[in-house]
Enzyme design. Structure first.
Site, PDB file in Angstrom:
ATOM      1  N   ASP A   1     -18.679 -23.492  47.561  1.00 49.36           N
ATOM      2  CA  ASP A   1     -18.028 -24.625  46.908  1.00 49.36           C
ATOM      3  C   ASP A   1     -18.354 -24.666  45.421  1.00 49.36           C
ATOM      4  OD1 ASP A   1     -16.572 -27.329  47.245  1.00 49.36           O
ATOM      5  OD2 ASP A   1     -18.437 -27.936  46.297  1.00 49.36           O
TER       6      ASP A   1
ATOM      7  N   THR B   1     -16.244 -33.064  50.695  1.00 51.23           N
ATOM      8  CA  THR B   1     -17.366 -32.507  51.457  1.00 51.23           C
ATOM      9  C   THR B   1     -17.963 -33.503  52.447  1.00 51.23           C
ATOM     10  OG1 THR B   1     -17.926 -30.937  49.714  1.00 51.23           O
ATOM     11  CG2 THR B   1     -19.674 -31.520  51.249  1.00 51.23           C
TER      12      THR B   1
ATOM     13  N   ASP C   1     -15.429 -27.589  55.476  1.00 56.37           N
ATOM     14  CA  ASP C   1     -15.339 -29.038  55.306  1.00 56.37           C
ATOM     15  C   ASP C   1     -14.058 -29.434  54.580  1.00 56.37           C
ATOM     16  OD1 ASP C   1     -16.139 -27.821  52.964  1.00 56.37           O
ATOM     17  OD2 ASP C   1     -17.625 -29.341  52.440  1.00 56.37           O
ATOM     18  N   HIS C   2     -13.376 -28.466  53.996  1.00 57.95           N
ATOM     19  CA  HIS C   2     -12.090 -28.627  53.317  1.00 57.95           C
ATOM     20  C   HIS C   2     -11.748 -27.261  52.748  1.00 57.95           C
ATOM     21  CE1 HIS C   2     -14.349 -28.427  49.557  1.00 57.95           C
ATOM     22  NE2 HIS C   2     -15.137 -29.393  50.027  1.00 57.95           N
TER      23      HIS C   2
ATOM     24  N   ASN D   1     -17.471 -38.416  48.921  1.00 56.43           N
ATOM     25  CA  ASN D   1     -18.851 -38.024  48.619  1.00 56.43           C
ATOM     26  C   ASN D   1     -19.581 -39.218  48.016  1.00 56.43           C
ATOM     27  OD1 ASN D   1     -18.268 -35.413  49.467  1.00 56.43           O
ATOM     28  ND2 ASN D   1     -17.702 -34.744  47.405  1.00 56.43           N
TER      29      ASN D   1
ATOM     30  N   HIS E   1     -10.173 -30.161  45.162  1.00 57.32           N
ATOM     31  CA  HIS E   1      -9.576 -30.452  46.463  1.00 57.32           C
ATOM     32  C   HIS E   1      -9.546 -31.962  46.637  1.00 57.32           C
ATOM     33  CE1 HIS E   1     -13.822 -31.024  47.539  1.00 57.32           C
ATOM     34  NE2 HIS E   1     -14.018 -29.903  46.873  1.00 57.32           N
TER      35      HIS E   1
ATOM     36  N   ASP F   1     -27.476 -32.118  50.201  1.00 56.15           N
ATOM     37  CA  ASP F   1     -28.050 -33.119  51.113  1.00 56.15           C
ATOM     38  C   ASP F   1     -27.036 -33.555  52.162  1.00 56.15           C
ATOM     39  OD1 ASP F   1     -26.471 -35.142  49.604  1.00 56.15           O
ATOM     40  OD2 ASP F   1     -28.066 -34.981  48.120  1.00 56.15           O
TER      41      ASP F   1
ATOM     42  N   ASP G   1     -18.542 -24.398  52.891  1.00 54.99           N
ATOM     43  CA  ASP G   1     -17.994 -25.394  51.977  1.00 54.99           C
ATOM     44  C   ASP G   1     -16.863 -24.797  51.133  1.00 54.99           C
ATOM     45  OD1 ASP G   1     -17.733 -27.586  50.184  1.00 54.99           O
ATOM     46  OD2 ASP G   1     -19.867 -28.050  50.401  1.00 54.99           O
TER      47      ASP G   1
END
Length: 541
Positions: A297, A72, A344-345, A93, A477, A156, A31
């Protein structure tokens, strides 16, 4: 005799087909990981973690996400579906849904209940909001549901979205310190998960505290400790080593582990236990373990990409990856597993850091943006037409505008004109422009790829490069700029040649590439573009 011979031939063919697939696929998403971290911290990595994957596997140096917003939820969904948010439906998200007029979280599901020692809200989760199939779904169907799929993460959404709709299990971390799930996956947690939770392994990491993993001189790629661009963890006086995690835990809960490297360590411990107890990679049916390391993250958001804490997190993750690879070698077998690693980024530089180094940018507080838009509305129309502002999306209340006897298109244009007067705004796109994007505007195409007309706003704002809708410390981000889209993409193991490419690739090519490698159906939202470089059959050692 003839029937016996046919049976033998069938068994031989079946075994041959099984050998044409790896025993286990391991998907690793880190992440908020920039590709640049693999370069900046390379000299301080061991030979057996990231370097082993890069030296023995295939490295795509120039891989990007091809949409905005780079968050994410959309990131994990895009990696595993091979589609963009405009197709798979995970547009943030959390987001304000135009369809329901309410806030929606990407994995919310009130029809299921928590399994394990977690709160009610933590466990009411499932993949129901994900509109397309994943590579993990297709593997389940491609093995007639004999191959196992398990997703896991501290978050999650990092567990649920990769695991897909047909997963055997998805597990995520609770603020109680336990890994939990939901009744979407079963009636009760597997016994091994309950046993793992009972051991309270998280306390081992909390009790040891967080100090530098290596000598201080190692961290010369980062700012000095106590940089002005760092936030503070759980109310500490200064963001400096060492951190007393036990003290933080006593004043809060086990969630403090998330914002340390040890969230990654605990997850790796849990992953290895899952491989053992679920017997992943032990038979002829290919299994899939989706792991998302989230602590990177959390640390990045609070402390920023130039902090010693961030570097320490990656040095520790390097060792974690080395341990995981060694475990896979021993328990699944070298050459029997296929692993990919991506993010994821990525993330932006801290805007104040850039500004103090003479780049004319700044951070913009999200609440101030929303307040300014609402003020414009009331000043101009004596009415607040703003339903919501979030994720760079502005939602206007068409009903109110109509009741006022105003022409919607003119009101919308007035908001666009106002937004264009704001320092950070580069351009504002309306729904018609977005849905009729035709390839002539690179950033408009990125926005269109991330836009769902049933869910997203009437206007989408593109900020100028370097500006950040976040606080003065840490980072965030979400934009379509390279600092948010450029992610690592590494393949390693079964039938993966050693090599590298600097040609631009897209993260949405991962899932269709895996589909072709495994000989299964493409995820149904994918554009089916593959990474041809990894189809050379020479195996990595």
């Amino acid at each position: 005799m003839k029937k016996l011979l046919l049976l033998i031939v069938f068994i031989l063919v079946s075994n041959l087909q099984a050998q044409q697939r790896p025993k286990l696929v391991v998907g690793v998403v880190v992440d908020q990981m920039r590709m640049e971290y693999l370069y900046r911290f390379k000299n301080d990595f061991s030979e057996n973690g990231f370097k082993r994957i890069m030296n023995k596997g295939y490295v795509f140096h120039n891989a990007h996400f091809n949409y905005m917003p780079t968050y994410t939820g959309p990131g994990h969904a895009s990696v595993y579906t091979g589609a963009t948010p405009s197709v798979h439906g995970i547009v943030g998200n959390e987001w304000f849904s135009r369809t329901t007029g309410k806030e929606r979280y990407c994995t919310d599901d009130e029809s299921v209940q928590t399994l394990g020692d977690g709160t009610k809200a933590e466990g009411e989760m499932s993949p129901k909001n994900l509109l397309s199939t994943t590579i993990t779904d297709e593997l389940r169907m491609g093995t007639n549901f004999k191959g196992k799929v398990i997703g896991m993460s501290i978050k999650d959404r990092g567990a649920i979205l990769p695991a897909g709709h047909f997963a055997n299990w998805a597990f995520w971390y609770s603020k109680t310190g336990a890994f939990i799930s939901s009744t979407f996956y079963g009636e009760k947690l597997p016994d091994w998960v309950t046993e793992f939770n009972y051991q309270k392994n998280y306390l081992n990491y909390i009790n040891q505290g967080w100090n530098l993993y290596k000598p201080a001189a190692t961290y010369n790629e980062s700012d000095a400790d106590d940089s002005p661009y760092e936030g503070k963890l759980y109310g500490v006086d200064k963001p400096v080593f060492p951190y007393d995690l036990k003290k933080m835990y006593e004043k809060n809960d086990a969630g403090v582990l998330r914002v340390t490297p040890f969230g990654n360590n605990l997850l790796a411990d849990f992953a290895m236990k899952a491989i053992e107890k679920e017997e992943l990679g032990k038979d002829e049916n290919t299994d899939f373990l989706a792991i998302s390391f989230s602590s990177t993250d959390y640390v990045g958001h609070v402390l920023g990409p130039r902090s010693m804490e961030l570097q320490d997190t990656y040095l520790r993750l390097d060792q974690t990856m080395a341990d995981l690879l060694a475990y896979l070698d021993k328990n699944v077998g070298k050459g029997n597993y296929l692993l990919f690693l991506t993010a994821d980024h990525a993330c932006a530089e801290n805007a104040n850091f850039l500004k103090n180094n003479k780049l004319n940018v700044k951070n913009i507080e999200y609440k101030e943006i929303s307040k300014a838009i609402k003020k414009f509305s009331t000043d101009t129309y004596n009415e607040d037409f703003v339903t919501n502002y979030s994720n760079f999306n502005l939602y206007l209340n068409k009903t109110k505008i109509k009741e006022k006897g105003l022409e919607y298109s003119k009101v919308e244009q007035s908001f666009k004109d106002f937004l264009m007067t704001q320092e950070q705004v580069k351009k504002v796109y309306d729904e018609e422009e977005i849905t009729h994007s035709c390839g002539n505007d690179y950033y408009l195409d990125m926005i269109a790829n991330g836009y769902d007309a049933k869910e997203d706003g009437n206007l989408v704002i593109l900020d100028k490069p370097g500006y950040i809708q976040y606080g003065p410390t840490g980072t965030s981000h979400g934009t379509p700029y390279a600092y948010d889209t450029h992610a690592p993409l590494l393949f390693f193991g079964w039938n993966i040649p050693a090599g590298e490419s600097h040609e631009k690739k897209y993260i949405t090519q991962i899932a269709p590439t895996l589909a072709q490698k495994l000989g299964i159906t493409f995820p149904n939202g994918s554009e089916c573009e593959v990474l041809e470089e990894v189809f050379v059959t020479k195996k990595a050692k």
